[in-house]
Scaffold this motif. Structure first.
Motif, PDB file in Angstrom:
ATOM      1  N   LYS A 155       9.908 -27.538  -2.549  1.00  0.00           N
ATOM      2  CA  LYS A 155       8.972 -26.544  -2.647  1.00  0.00           C
ATOM      3  C   LYS A 155       7.559 -27.160  -2.524  1.00  0.00           C
ATOM      4  CE  LYS A 155      12.271 -23.546  -2.852  1.00  0.00           C
ATOM      5  NZ  LYS A 155      12.480 -22.762  -1.618  1.00  0.00           N
ATOM      6  N   THR A 156       7.271 -28.113  -3.276  1.00  0.00           N
ATOM      7  CA  THR A 156       5.900 -28.418  -3.339  1.00  0.00           C
ATOM      8  C   THR A 156       5.679 -30.100  -3.386  1.00  0.00           C
ATOM      9  OG1 THR A 156       3.893 -28.758  -4.655  1.00  0.00           O
ATOM     10  CG2 THR A 156       5.976 -28.116  -5.767  1.00  0.00           C
ATOM     11  N   CYS A 169       4.886 -23.435  -9.296  1.00  0.00           N
ATOM     12  CA  CYS A 169       4.724 -23.299  -8.024  1.00  0.00           C
ATOM     13  C   CYS A 169       5.304 -21.825  -7.654  1.00  0.00           C
ATOM     14  CB  CYS A 169       5.579 -24.157  -7.439  1.00  0.00           C
ATOM     15  SG  CYS A 169       5.913 -23.789  -5.615  1.00  0.00           S
ATOM     16  N   LEU A 181       4.108 -20.381  -0.148  1.00  0.00           N
ATOM     17  CA  LEU A 181       4.377 -21.106  -1.253  1.00  0.00           C
ATOM     18  C   LEU A 181       3.118 -21.404  -2.129  1.00  0.00           C
ATOM     19  CD1 LEU A 181       7.206 -23.494  -0.116  1.00  0.00           C
ATOM     20  CD2 LEU A 181       7.419 -22.104  -2.207  1.00  0.00           C
ATOM     21  N   PHE A 204       0.840 -23.189  -4.822  1.00  0.00           N
ATOM     22  CA  PHE A 204       0.877 -24.361  -5.758  1.00  0.00           C
ATOM     23  C   PHE A 204      -0.457 -24.233  -6.843  1.00  0.00           C
ATOM     24  CE2 PHE A 204       1.250 -26.887  -1.523  1.00  0.00           C
ATOM     25  CZ  PHE A 204       2.553 -26.537  -1.432  1.00  0.00           C
TER      26      PHE A 204
END
Ligand SMILES: N[C@@H](CCC(=O)N[C@@H](CS)C(=O)NCC(=O)O)C(=O)O
Length: 190
Positions: free
Chosen positions: A43-44, A51, A58, A60
């Motif tokens: 995801k990050t 997140c 998405l 952050f």
């Protein structure tokens, strides 16, 4: 809307509290090992929580997530003074994360080592400024800066990161809000 995080992170908890009245899925991860770290990495690339996943985005960083949610749900914009409050809170939070991770990594450093000294000075000066602001009534409401201050102070107490000696206003601030439903529902001790 999916929020990726851990139950102990003060940065995640602030967003969970902000979203307490908004339908969303909280994905609780062990961010340092195994499957949890794999999910986080997918995801990050920053490999930090929180997140947020929403509508193909998405996002952050808690501060940017707050900005995103402010635009999406038309929360009141923060004033410049409130932005500065967040900067003070994040400064303490970030420096304590560094010292906490050093301890967990068994890195013994002299109190006078530059890295340690800089963090301690920043923590004490910023906590002093926050304590003064609480005394002046600048955290009397329950807006986002107060939520962030609460999750910081409660995390400090939970992890025993600072004695908060001479910061009685911060200790009272925490006690004043401890029974809120969104606070008890996100208690990292549970
Ligand atoms: N500026 C970031 C800081 C987030 C942060 O430091 N989160 C910690 C958990 S409390 C983390 O994910 N640490 C993992 C690491 O440093 O590797 C934010 O506001 O979201």
């Amino acid at each position: 809307m999916k929020l990726y995080g851990s139950t102990t992170s003060p940065y995640v908890r602030r967003i969970r509290i902000l979203l307490s009245q908004t339908p969303h899925e909280f994905v609780s991860l062990n961010i340092y090992e195994g499957k949890g770290r794999e999910v986080l990495a997918s995801k990050t690339p920053v490999l930090r929580v929180p997140c947020l996943e929403d509508d193909g985005h998405l996002i952050f960083d808690s501060r940017v997530i707050h900005n995103y949610l402010t635009e999406k749900f038309q929360y009141a914009a923060l004033s410049w003074e409130q932005e500065n409050q967040l900067t003070l809170i994040d400064a303490v939070n970030d420096s304590l994360v560094i010292l906490f991770q050093m301890k967990q990594s068994n890195i013994e450093a002299d109190r006078d080592a530059m890295l340690v000294k800089n963090q301690r000075e920043r923590i004490d000066a910023s906590l002093r400024a926050l304590n003064n602001q609480v005394e002046e009534g600048q955290f009397s409401g329950w807006q986002y800066p107060s939520i962030c201050l609460y999750t910081l102070i409660d995390w400090i107490e939970f992890r025993q990161l600072h004695t908060l000696k001479d910061f009685d206003a911060l200790k009272s601030f925490r006690e004043d809000h401890a029974d809120r439903i969104e606070i008890t529902a996100t208690d990292p001790r549970d």
